[in-house]
Design a protein around this motif. Structure first.
Motif, PDB file in Angstrom:
ATOM      1  N   PHE A  26       0.757  -1.261  -0.033  1.00 19.72           N
ATOM      2  CA  PHE A  26       0.095   0.155  -0.011  1.00 19.72           C
ATOM      3  C   PHE A  26       0.784   1.070  -0.224  1.00 19.72           C
ATOM      4  O   PHE A  26       0.265   2.310   0.220  1.00 19.72           O
ATOM      5  N   GLY A  27       2.109   1.085  -0.199  1.00 19.41           N
ATOM      6  CA  GLY A  27       2.997   2.390  -0.700  1.00 19.41           C
ATOM      7  C   GLY A  27       3.924   3.026   0.370  1.00 19.41           C
ATOM      8  O   GLY A  27       4.298   4.241   0.411  1.00 19.41           O
ATOM      9  N   THR A  72      13.948 -17.837   8.401  1.00 18.06           N
ATOM     10  CA  THR A  72      13.736 -16.935   7.121  1.00 18.06           C
ATOM     11  C   THR A  72      12.446 -17.479   6.275  1.00 18.06           C
ATOM     12  O   THR A  72      12.336 -18.611   6.175  1.00 18.06           O
ATOM     13  N   THR A  73      11.991 -16.325   5.846  1.00 22.36           N
ATOM     14  CA  THR A  73      10.827 -16.544   4.961  1.00 22.36           C
ATOM     15  C   THR A  73      10.793 -15.267   3.874  1.00 22.36           C
ATOM     16  O   THR A  73      11.227 -14.462   4.270  1.00 22.36           O
ATOM     17  N   THR A  74       9.920 -15.763   3.039  1.00 18.47           N
ATOM     18  CA  THR A  74       9.850 -14.855   1.783  1.00 18.47           C
ATOM     19  C   THR A  74       8.402 -14.932   1.466  1.00 18.47           C
ATOM     20  O   THR A  74       7.696 -15.437   1.457  1.00 18.47           O
ATOM     21  N   ARG A  75       7.911 -13.448   1.011  1.00 16.14           N
ATOM     22  CA  ARG A  75       6.569 -13.352   0.714  1.00 16.14           C
ATOM     23  C   ARG A  75       6.502 -12.418  -0.438  1.00 16.14           C
ATOM     24  O   ARG A  75       7.127 -11.332  -0.616  1.00 16.14           O
ATOM     25  N   ARG A  76       5.609 -12.533  -1.422  1.00 15.12           N
ATOM     26  CA  ARG A  76       5.402 -11.815  -2.581  1.00 15.12           C
ATOM     27  C   ARG A  76       4.452 -10.743  -2.215  1.00 15.12           C
ATOM     28  O   ARG A  76       3.506 -10.928  -1.698  1.00 15.12           O
ATOM     29  N   ALA A  77       4.823  -9.380  -2.733  1.00 13.90           N
ATOM     30  CA  ALA A  77       3.878  -8.277  -2.766  1.00 13.90           C
ATOM     31  C   ALA A  77       3.239  -7.818  -3.822  1.00 13.90           C
ATOM     32  O   ALA A  77       3.857  -7.799  -4.993  1.00 13.90           O
ATOM     33  N   HIS A  78       1.875  -7.854  -3.986  1.00 13.77           N
ATOM     34  CA  HIS A  78       1.257  -7.485  -4.818  1.00 13.77           C
ATOM     35  C   HIS A  78       0.880  -6.184  -5.183  1.00 13.77           C
ATOM     36  O   HIS A  78       0.515  -5.436  -4.104  1.00 13.77           O
ATOM     37  N   HIS A  79       1.260  -5.455  -6.202  1.00 12.22           N
ATOM     38  CA  HIS A  79       0.913  -3.984  -6.150  1.00 12.22           C
ATOM     39  C   HIS A  79      -0.835  -3.525  -6.238  1.00 12.22           C
ATOM     40  O   HIS A  79      -1.463  -4.362  -6.619  1.00 12.22           O
ATOM     41  N   LYS A  80      -0.936  -2.689  -5.093  1.00 13.18           N
ATOM     42  CA  LYS A  80      -2.210  -2.134  -4.866  1.00 13.18           C
ATOM     43  C   LYS A  80      -2.325  -0.663  -4.850  1.00 13.18           C
ATOM     44  O   LYS A  80      -1.300  -0.119  -4.771  1.00 13.18           O
ATOM     45  N   PRO A  81      -3.477  -0.008  -4.784  1.00 13.47           N
ATOM     46  CA  PRO A  81      -3.472   1.475  -4.827  1.00 13.47           C
ATOM     47  C   PRO A  81      -2.811   1.995  -3.598  1.00 13.47           C
ATOM     48  O   PRO A  81      -3.017   1.201  -2.440  1.00 13.47           O
ATOM     49  N   LYS A 112      -6.031  -9.278  10.116  1.00 12.79           N
ATOM     50  CA  LYS A 112      -7.084  -9.559   9.538  1.00 12.79           C
ATOM     51  C   LYS A 112      -8.285  -8.517   9.217  1.00 12.79           C
ATOM     52  O   LYS A 112      -9.014  -8.486   8.294  1.00 12.79           O
ATOM     53  N   GLU A 113      -8.415  -7.972  10.285  1.00 14.54           N
ATOM     54  CA  GLU A 113      -9.265  -6.916  10.453  1.00 14.54           C
ATOM     55  C   GLU A 113      -8.782  -5.608   9.723  1.00 14.54           C
ATOM     56  O   GLU A 113      -9.959  -4.597   9.770  1.00 14.54           O
ATOM     57  N   ILE A 114      -7.843  -5.436   9.464  1.00 13.10           N
ATOM     58  CA  ILE A 114      -7.399  -4.198   8.860  1.00 13.10           C
ATOM     59  C   ILE A 114      -8.056  -3.804   7.400  1.00 13.10           C
ATOM     60  O   ILE A 114      -7.701  -5.047   6.453  1.00 13.10           O
ATOM     61  N   GLN A 115      -8.787  -2.934   7.106  1.00  8.88           N
ATOM     62  CA  GLN A 115      -9.409  -2.873   5.818  1.00  8.88           C
ATOM     63  C   GLN A 115      -9.184  -1.426   5.405  1.00  8.88           C
ATOM     64  O   GLN A 115      -9.199  -0.577   6.143  1.00  8.88           O
ATOM     65  N   PRO A 116      -8.875  -0.919   4.193  1.00 13.79           N
ATOM     66  CA  PRO A 116      -8.637   0.222   3.572  1.00 13.79           C
ATOM     67  C   PRO A 116      -9.984   1.050   3.889  1.00 13.79           C
ATOM     68  O   PRO A 116     -11.356   0.587   3.659  1.00 13.79           O
ATOM     69  N   ASN A 117      -9.842   2.442   4.030  1.00 16.42           N
ATOM     70  CA  ASN A 117     -11.002   3.338   4.303  1.00 16.42           C
ATOM     71  C   ASN A 117     -11.114   3.966   2.941  1.00 16.42           C
ATOM     72  O   ASN A 117     -10.349   4.779   2.499  1.00 16.42           O
ATOM     73  N   HIS A 118     -12.458   3.576   2.377  1.00 12.86           N
ATOM     74  CA  HIS A 118     -12.917   4.230   1.087  1.00 12.86           C
ATOM     75  C   HIS A 118     -13.875   5.452   1.308  1.00 12.86           C
ATOM     76  O   HIS A 118     -14.738   5.444   1.934  1.00 12.86           O
ATOM     77  N   TYR A 119     -13.329   6.299   0.390  1.00  7.19           N
ATOM     78  CA  TYR A 119     -14.114   7.662   0.262  1.00  7.19           C
ATOM     79  C   TYR A 119     -15.422   7.011  -0.769  1.00  7.19           C
ATOM     80  O   TYR A 119     -15.336   6.420  -1.558  1.00  7.19           O
ATOM     81  N   LEU A 163     -12.403   1.232 -13.824  1.00  3.77           N
ATOM     82  CA  LEU A 163     -11.231   0.456 -14.418  1.00  3.77           C
ATOM     83  C   LEU A 163     -10.526  -0.375 -13.270  1.00  3.77           C
ATOM     84  O   LEU A 163     -10.050  -1.439 -12.999  1.00  3.77           O
ATOM     85  N   ALA A 164     -10.357   0.314 -11.923  1.00  3.79           N
ATOM     86  CA  ALA A 164      -9.737  -0.035 -10.621  1.00  3.79           C
ATOM     87  C   ALA A 164     -10.661  -1.176 -10.099  1.00  3.79           C
ATOM     88  O   ALA A 164     -10.071  -2.109  -9.856  1.00  3.79           O
ATOM     89  N   LYS A 165     -11.975  -1.018 -10.258  1.00  7.10           N
ATOM     90  CA  LYS A 165     -12.914  -2.070  -9.861  1.00  7.10           C
ATOM     91  C   LYS A 165     -12.805  -3.284 -10.565  1.00  7.10           C
ATOM     92  O   LYS A 165     -13.004  -4.370 -10.108  1.00  7.10           O
ATOM     93  N   LYS A 166     -12.398  -3.362 -11.739  1.00  5.68           N
ATOM     94  CA  LYS A 166     -12.236  -4.351 -12.819  1.00  5.68           C
ATOM     95  C   LYS A 166     -11.077  -5.091 -12.595  1.00  5.68           C
ATOM     96  O   LYS A 166     -10.631  -6.006 -13.271  1.00  5.68           O
ATOM     97  N   GLN A 167     -10.174  -4.315 -11.871  1.00  3.57           N
ATOM     98  CA  GLN A 167      -8.664  -4.919 -11.476  1.00  3.57           C
ATOM     99  C   GLN A 167      -7.946  -4.822 -12.744  1.00  3.57           C
ATOM    100  O   GLN A 167      -7.232  -5.624 -13.224  1.00  3.57           O
TER     101      GLN A 167
END
Length: 259
Positions: A26-27, A72-81, A112-119, A163-167
């Protein structure tokens, strides 16, 4: 030295990297991600945390028992807004773990409970349109140019939301949005609706300026995270190129020479 088992350390490592990946996606700035991971690790009971960041993944190691026990562990990060509310929520969680001595299960449950705040979508569309129109007015556009910029930027922002909603891939999304904005803004020149069409067309695509990735790329590079800085700079550059292609396609379709 903290006496924790290998299984407990593995669980702690998984919790830390989940928080770190969330911040990266998330940047968040690279230095902030590393500092938060290290603070969270110490609060949960490991001796130290080592983090390696690249734009698409995180490699994280926790060390314990005088650095003789390592996970040691590795995780992939997916680009999000970009969403700073998510980054702030992870920071708040880290502070709670430090101050209130929360355990690793608290970290998993909180993540698990963290969700983005959408305007509200229409509020965002209106405010983005108004900001672009205000920019055009400050830059010297006439009143008609102000309203045309408002219309072009508002419609473009709505298209970007759809377009963002359609990913859709972000680069393609930027190109299509720039194309739509330029088509609408170009009416100011084609139909001579405004005496300042160049300002109108310029201002209508300001909403696509990738300022945040450019700023983060410079901050990362200055602070020693060269691979992250290069990756974020390249991402911002590609978004700028996609925007330019969208504008050029609109000009070609309308047989216009440009601004």
């Amino acid at each position: 030295m903290n006496n924790i088992t290998y299984e407990e350390q593995t669980k702690i490592t998984r919790a830390i990297i989940k928080a770190a990946v969330l911040m990266l996606e998330f940047g968040a700035e690279s230095k902030l991600i590393e500092d938060t991971a290290q603070r969270l690790g110490r609060a949960l009971g490991v001796d130290s945390v080592e983090v390696s960041l690249i734009p698409s993944a995180i490699v994280l190691s926790t060390l314990n028992n005088n650095q003789t026990q390592s996970v040691t562990t590795t995780r992939r990060a997916h680009h999000k807004p970009i969403n700073m509310s998510i980054v702030c929520d992870v920071q708040k969680m880290c502070i709670d773990v430090e101050r209130e001595k929360k355990d690793v299960d608290y970290v998993f449950n909180t993540i698990k409970e963290i969700q983005p705040n959408h305007y509200n979508r229409w509020l965002v569309v209106f405010m983005v349109g108004l900001s672009c129109a205000s920019f055009s007015y400050l830059y010297g556009a006439d009143l008609n140019g102000f309203f045309i910029t408002f219309l072009a930027a508002s419609v473009a922002m709505y298209v970007r939301h759809v377009l963002a909603k359609k990913q859709l891939v972000l680069i393609i999304s930027f190109g299509i949005t720039a194309f739509v904005a330029t088509l609408i803004a170009s009416t100011s020149q084609i139909f001579e609706l405004s005496s300042t069409p160049n300002i109108v067309m310029t201002s209508s695509v300001i909403l696509l300026a990738p300022g945040f990735p450019f700023v983060n790329s410079v901050l990362d590079a200055v602070k020693g995270y060269l691979s992250m800085g290069w990756g974020r700079w390249m991402q911002a550059l590609l978004l700028s190129v996609a925007t330019s292609i969208g504008i050029i396609l609109a000009f070609a379709l309308l047989s216009m020479r440009g601004w």
